[in-house]
Design an enzyme around this catalytic site. Sequence first.
Site, PDB file in Angstrom:
ATOM      1  N   CYS A 166     -33.320   2.772  24.905  1.00  0.00           N
ATOM      2  CA  CYS A 166     -32.595   3.371  23.788  1.00  0.00           C
ATOM      3  C   CYS A 166     -33.361   2.963  22.543  1.00  0.00           C
ATOM      4  O   CYS A 166     -33.262   1.823  22.100  1.00  0.00           O
ATOM      5  CB  CYS A 166     -31.157   2.854  23.736  1.00  0.00           C
ATOM      6  SG  CYS A 166     -30.310   3.320  22.214  1.00  0.00           S
ATOM      7  N   CYS A 189     -30.903   2.235  19.286  1.00  0.00           N
ATOM      8  CA  CYS A 189     -30.011   1.062  19.248  1.00  0.00           C
ATOM      9  C   CYS A 189     -30.165   0.304  20.548  1.00  0.00           C
ATOM     10  O   CYS A 189     -31.231  -0.247  20.798  1.00  0.00           O
ATOM     11  CB  CYS A 189     -28.577   1.454  18.919  1.00  0.00           C
ATOM     12  SG  CYS A 189     -27.924   2.908  19.765  1.00  0.00           S
ATOM     13  N   SER A 190     -29.141   0.273  21.387  1.00  0.00           N
ATOM     14  CA  SER A 190     -29.259  -0.496  22.627  1.00  0.00           C
ATOM     15  C   SER A 190     -28.362   0.071  23.715  1.00  0.00           C
ATOM     16  O   SER A 190     -27.800  -0.676  24.507  1.00  0.00           O
ATOM     17  CB  SER A 190     -28.920  -1.961  22.375  1.00  0.00           C
ATOM     18  OG  SER A 190     -27.621  -2.067  21.814  1.00  0.00           O
ATOM     19  N   CYS A 191     -28.195   1.408  23.761  1.00  0.00           N
ATOM     20  CA  CYS A 191     -27.351   2.039  24.773  1.00  0.00           C
ATOM     21  C   CYS A 191     -27.779   1.589  26.171  1.00  0.00           C
ATOM     22  O   CYS A 191     -28.967   1.588  26.483  1.00  0.00           O
ATOM     23  CB  CYS A 191     -27.464   3.564  24.677  1.00  0.00           C
ATOM     24  SG  CYS A 191     -26.933   4.204  23.089  1.00  0.00           S
TER      25      CYS A 191
END
Lengths: 97, 103, 205
Positions: C107, C110-112
């Site tokens: 991702c 962000c940090s999905c």
Amino acid sequence: MTPASGRFNPGDRVTVKFEDRPGHLRTPWYVRGKHGWIERVYGDFLNPELLAFGKDGLPKKTLYLVGFDYDEVFGTGQGPKDKVLVDIYDHWLEPLA
Amino acid sequence: MARGHHDIGGLPGAGAIEAADHPLSDWEILADAINQALGARGVKRTDEMRRAREEMDSAAYRDMNYYERWVASMEAILIEKNILTKDEIDQKLAEFESKWGEP
Amino acid sequence: MSDDHGHDHPKHELSYYAKRIYAMRDLLIEKGVISEKDIQCQIEYQEARTPANGARLVAKAWVDPAFKARFIADPKAACQEIGIDATAINEFVVLENTPQVRHMVVCTLCSCYPRPILGRPPDWYKSFNYRQRSVSDPRGVMREFGLELPDEVEVRVHDSTADIRYIVMPMRPAGTEGWSEDDLAKLVTRDSMIGVMDALPSLPE
């Protein structure tokens, strides 16, 4: 998955719009303006550009898996068949003849 | 406008991936849980948190660690929604400090 | 895990934002926005999610072709079938590796991450280095994790920018015919389900 209301079908060639505006944009910079194809139609989802500002996210937008050749996005440097695949909403895409 | 400080895919200059994981501190576990709890209660949405992180000062975004960014974005959104004020948080911190100051 | 995460008290040496989360916790509870129990439940929920969930799914798919077909066609239903709660995921997609194709998930914005299945993402997945490099230098990243791929293999990097959560199904290693699902699951590492490496070739020491 729910039937999708969007304009595109798997295999359609698309260009990602090059938009640069304020807001919460989920289309990464590195694919803006690039050519790709619809790999998969995921269905209609609440619009994160609106959810991010406390709104209800309606109307929903169709989300696609869009494929890009590695070389189209980054030039050479990886394998000849390599691809980058990004989840992109309908309003970011234009048909490519 | 230009690309946002969070929108870094493909940017050159990145170094090697450090595979080692750090064990989460109590405050990080707490920040993670409060974030999830606020979401579960419908107080805020993930998209709002992301937007708050995108609106941060760019140097701060780079300098903070992961859960520091989460805390900062939670604070921003809770203040924006008039659920908390910065003064209240500062005051609560001052209470902690005065407890620590006791012999 | 000690049970005092909810009620512990901030310490002097904490950083600015670490202290602030304790202050915010107390205020949110005082105001009734969330409860102490909400926080405890979320900690317990997250502690219960580990890569072992994904490993069970993959190992079962390796030994049971009908389950594999269901896992790919409807991953959330497949999770339910073996008692893994995937309800928190909006859409869940399985990416099957083959000798010709390797998938890798990132991702960049962000940090999905499929947290309801695999738990919290590792530090490296959230790092700026991975977010920057994974899309433009996937082969270099895989090489750092010990996977060197010939040119004729197709690398497919998935940037999860929306509501879809991806998990890679690594290939079953050669020479594991007749193994139990439990032993096979030990070969399925977290990193192999993100796609930066293959499954382990043999049981870890």
